[in-house]
Structure formats: structure tokens, C-alpha cells
Design an enzyme around this catalytic site. Structure first.
Site, short mmCIF file in Angstrom:
data_model
loop_
_atom_site.label_atom_id
_atom_site.label_comp_id
_atom_site.label_asym_id
_atom_site.label_seq_id
_atom_site.Cartn_x
_atom_site.Cartn_y
_atom_site.Cartn_z
N GLU A 155 -2.68 -11.12 13.76
CA GLU A 155 -3.82 -10.32 13.95
C GLU A 155 -3.73 -9.43 12.54
OE1 GLU A 155 -5.24 -6.27 16.00
OE2 GLU A 155 -3.13 -6.86 15.73
N ASP B 108 1.79 1.35 6.46
CA ASP B 108 3.03 1.02 7.10
C ASP B 108 3.11 1.65 8.57
OD1 ASP B 108 5.71 0.67 8.13
OD2 ASP B 108 6.52 1.43 6.19
N ASP C 266 1.29 -9.24 16.48
CA ASP C 266 0.58 -8.20 16.51
C ASP C 266 0.68 -7.17 15.39
OD1 ASP C 266 -1.22 -6.04 18.34
OD2 ASP C 266 0.58 -5.13 17.76
N HIS D 79 0.50 -3.69 9.23
CA HIS D 79 1.51 -2.69 9.25
C HIS D 79 2.81 -2.91 8.84
CE1 HIS D 79 -1.82 -0.20 10.95
NE2 HIS D 79 -2.09 -1.26 11.68
#
Length: 494
Positions: free
Chosen positions: A265, A198, A235, A239
């Protein structure tokens, strides 16, 4: 329908001074004529480092180079007017406009506030260290120069899940912010690296906060109203919880356009991880083929010792071709960057042929490969390095060849570890081609094209082989390639 070809129109060291938007506008027509159908622009909003920001230190998503924030009105790439002109110029040239989106984190907070945090082990973020404690953190974003224009939303400690720096007491590391979301645990449906991936950097966004969730959906609708927008590059999705983008992509497609192109990505060479992620986002988007890019880098360094028959092994484009955006390089893999995996210049034309001329995948061309780049930066050893990324020989011709000759069904002739070929058989309306490449010495192959090609003359569109090749009475043609090179054999006009 024209084969789609994406161009990443920037790199990590793109010169500043607000010139990029003007360059986009200036080159728009020539890009369309060359065969570029989609252009991926860098983050267009204000970063924490102002005019020096590449854009991934996101500060204010609503400042497109319009407000005097972080020491500048314009971003590194130009002001809002320049962005609008660049995007409109692309659209006028029949080129789609793809925008970069950084939702994972924010940086450059305007104010500090007291928070309760829990230090975690950086190598295993699920492992807590010591007791929770109070500290001061940079987690309040008020955007005073914008003064509520476009959005009055204020980001505070309830909007973030983690931080890497606190004061009073001063400490660095990875800290979980303890608030009402997640019972002190990180977001789920993220990559499992470091136990739970994360946290990446800065003030890490808390997507479980419904106010944050709605603000980011609103931003997607707002942004598409401000500038021409045909899609997004997302992007750092490793995460960000997969459920967020499953919902967000569906929302913007429903409210902006059902035709929006979206590529994420999720930089992982593990096919299992990629397939699991695509399942979680209901297969609504495409992913960059990290595994293939790494194979290209390995093949370029191994030279003649690499078995070209295996070049697509383990790649996303071989397993899920309709979900793969293929690439030779990007801003993260270029020299001196975090995921550096450079493809040696001799092999780059071969790699580009393997993504531009095949039936599977959507290829992405990298700006320095088309226009060149020079820059200086420090390596991991602290020393300064001067980097020269040369223009890749024949790349404009390969892009044009995709536009003109990458048509029809495909046949692979992967029968030699050092020389492989494939055929695009063309259609009733458009011609095909024969592509042959070698990482060893000069090679040739006899290709069976069928009786309808009997007596036809072919030439190397790239000009590497000067002689013609003529198909025999049964439609067999022998094509050649120089050592360590690629040739694209197409029907000779006239």
C-alpha cells in the site's frame, strides 16, 4: 492458468465478536467456485484496542489471538485456532491466503521510559522546533502475558524513531526520538510528503536498528510456519524506508517461498513516485493502483460528463501493468474513512468490468461490494452517519466471467467519450468476450472478430440485454449496452 482474482475479505467496520474467521472458513469453497483465487485477510495479531481493533494499531505481532492481552484473548476476528482453520479452509479450496502486515508503528506500550526528543514541524518534519528535551514516553513493549513465547525481544526507545505524545512535560505533536540511529534525522527512502513522511502514528519503528531489522525478518519466517501463508499485503509503505522492504521481501521469498505474492500500500496517484518506489525495492512487489481508483470515483460522480476514453490516463495499470493491483474500493476509501473516494453504485459494475475482464493488472474485489455492509460512524463534522454499502449488481457474474471468458489477447475500441468497448479474443482452449459500457445513453458498436467467428451467436452474460447478437459472414457482430450500464457478450452455448 486461471486468472488471479484477489478478494479483500474485510472492511473497516467489519463486525467484531470473533466471527470473521468462521465466515472465511464457511465461504471458502464458494469463493473458489466463483473464481476468487486469493483472499486478503485483515491483520491477524493483537492490536492496542484489543477486541475492537481493526488491526492497524499493531501491538504484538506474535499474538495471533492466543494470549490474554489488551483485555482479550481473541482478536476482533477470532482466536488463533479460528485463524488457522480459516486459512486451511481457503487452502483446501485452492484459494491462496494473503496476510496483512503492519510494520510501521506499534501502539499500546506496556511501560514508559525517559527519552530525549526533538519537536518538529508537523507540516515539514525536517524543520526542528526549539531545543531537544527529556520527557517520558510510551515506548517499552514487554508483552508480559506472552512471557517470551515465540520471541523474547523487548521493544524500547532504541527501537523507535518518533512519537506523538510525551509526559513530564506533557505535550502532543510530532517528536523525533534522539538515540544512536540517524544522527537525529528521520529515515530516508520514505515519501516526501510533509518534507519526510517517516512518522505516521504511535511509536514509529526505527528500521536502522539492526536488532529490529532482524526481529522483523524472524517474524516473517515464524508467521509462515504458524498458518498457511501465500503472500503479504504491506501496510503504510510510504512511511517505511524502501530499502527495508527490498531486503525483507527478498528474505521471506528466499526462506519461505519464492512464489510469495506481495502487494504494498503506497497510496499515491503520482506515477513518478510509484515508479521511483518500485525501482528502490528492485521491482519485487506490486502496488495498488490508487490513481485508477480515484479516476473511478471521479467518473462515477461526473456521470455523462466524463470522457471514458481517458479512464486509464495516469494509472499504474496503463504504465506498468505487471505491477498493478487494480481496485474499485478498499477499507481506506470507503465512506467516512481517511482516503474516502467512493465509487457511486451505478458506476461500480462498469469499474469492476474494467478491472476484472481486461488483460492488464490483478484485480482486487472489496468485501462490501460482494456481500454488502451497513455501519454508523461520525463524519469529520462530528455528526453520526448511517452508511449502507449495497451489493454491487452483477459482481459475482463478473467474477465468474473473468474465470471463464477473460482469455486471450485484447483489442480496445475507445472511440467514443460515452461508450467504450474491448475484446478478449480467447485462445484455442478457452473462449473470449466483448465488453461494452456506457456512461451516457444506450449505445452499440460493431466489432470485427474475424472470419472464424462467422455465424456465431452471442448473448449478454450479465443479462442486461435480452436479445442475441449474431456475427455476419465476415465475423462482424453488433453488440449493445443500456444507458449507464455494462454488458459482457460471450458465445452462446448450444
Amino acid at each position: 492458468m486461471t486468472n488471479r482474482t484477489l478478494l479483500q475479505f474485510f472492511h473497516w467496520y467489519t463486525p467484531g465478536g470473533g466471527k470473521l474467521w468462521g465466515e472465511v472458513a464457511e465461504k471458502a469453497v464458494s469463493l473458489g467456485e466463483m473464481g476468487i483465487t486469493d483472499v486478503w485477510l485483515p491483520p491477524s495479531y493483537k492490536g492496542a484496542s484489543g477486541g475492537a481493533s481493526v488491526g492497524y494499531d499493531a501491538y504484538d505481532l506474535f499474538d495471533l489471538g492466543e494470549f490474554d492481552q489488551k483485555g482479550t484473548v481473541a482478536t476482533k476476528y477470532g482466536d488463533r485456532q479460528g485463524l488457522e482453520h480459516a486459512a486451511k479452509s481457503l487452502r483446501d479450496a485452492q484459494v491462496r491466503v494473503i496476510h496483512d502486515v503492519v510494520f510501521d508503528h506499534k501502539m499500546g506500550a506496556d511501560d514508559k521510559e525517559r527519552v530525549t526528543v526533538q519537536r518538529v514541524n508537523d507540516d515539514n518534519r525536517n524543520e526542528k522546533e526549539g531545543d531537544p528535551f527529556e520527557a517520558t514516553a510510551y515506548t517499552r513493549f514487554t508483552f508480559p502475558a506472552r512471557n517470551g513465547k515465540y520471541s523474547k525481544f523487548v521493544w524500547d526507545k532504541m527501537c523507535f524513531s518518533g512519537i506523538d505524545y510525551v509526559e513530564d512535560p506533557d505535550a502532543t505533536g510530532v517528536f523525533k526520538i534522539l538515540n544512536e540511529y540517524g544522527d537525529g534525522e528521520w529515515n530516508q527512502e520514505v515519501d516526501e510528503e510533509n518534507g519526510n513522511f517517516d512518522y505516521l502514528m504511535g511509536s514509529d519503528v526505527e528500521f536502522r536498528n539492526n536488532a529490529v531489522y532482524e526481529e522483523l525478518k524472524y517474524w516473517g519466517r515464524w508467521f509462515a510456519e504458524q498458518v498457511p501463508c501465500d503472500g503479504f499485503r504491506l501496510d503504510a509503505t510510504k512511511h517505511i524506508p524502501a530499502w527495508f522492504f527490498r531486503d525483507w521481501v527478498g528474505h521471506v521469498r528466499e526462506t519461505v517461498s519464492s512464489e510469495l505474492f506481495v502487494v504494498a500500500e503506497y497510496w499515491a496517484p503520482d506515477m513518478g513516485a510509484l515508479q521511483a518506489y518500485l525501482d528502490k525495492v528492485d521491482n519485487q512487489l506490486m502496488l495498488f493502483d490508487a490513481a485508477l481508483q480515484i479516476r473511478f470515483s471521479q467518473a462515477s460522480k461526473a456521470g455523462g460528463e466524463f470522457d471514458l476514453r481517458t479512464i486509464f490516463d495516469g494509472s499504474l495499470v496503463s504504465a506498468m501493468p505487471d505491477k498493478a493491483v487494480t481496485l474499485v474500493a478498499n477499507h481506506d476509501t470507503q465512506p467516512l474513512q481517511a482516503l474516502e473516494a467512493a465509487v457511486e453504485p451505478w458506476f461500480a459494475p462498469l469499474a469492476y468490468a474494467l478491472i476484472l475482464l481486461r488483460e492488464q493488472g490483478m484485480p482486487c474485489v472489496f468485501y462490501p461490494d460482494l456481500y454488502g455492509a451497513k455501519y454508523t460512524d461520525k463524519g469529520t463534522d462530528g455528526e453520526d452517519y448511517e452508511i449502507d454499502m449495497p451489493i454491487i449488481e452483477g459482481l459475482p457474474q463478473l467474477i465468474e466471467a473473468r474465470k471463464r471468458f477473460a482469455n486471450g489477447p485484447q483489442t480496445d475500441i475507445f472511440d467514443d467519450p460515452h461508450a467504450i468497448a474491448f475484446v478478449r479474443h480467447g485462445t484455442a482452449e478457452a473462449p473470449g468476450c466483448v465488453v461494452i459500457l456506457a456512461n451516457g445513453p444506450e449505445a452499440s458498436k460493431t466489432i470485427e472478430l474475424g472470419a472464424d467467428h462467422a455465424g456465431k451467436t452471442f448473448h449478454d452474460f450479465l443479462g442486461h440485454c435480452g436479445e442475441d447478437a449474431v456475427a455476419d459472414d465476415e465475423g462482424r457482430v453488433t453488440v449493445r449496452v443500456n444507458g449507464g450500464s455494462v454488458s459482457v457478450w460471450v458465445p452462446k452455448e448450444g
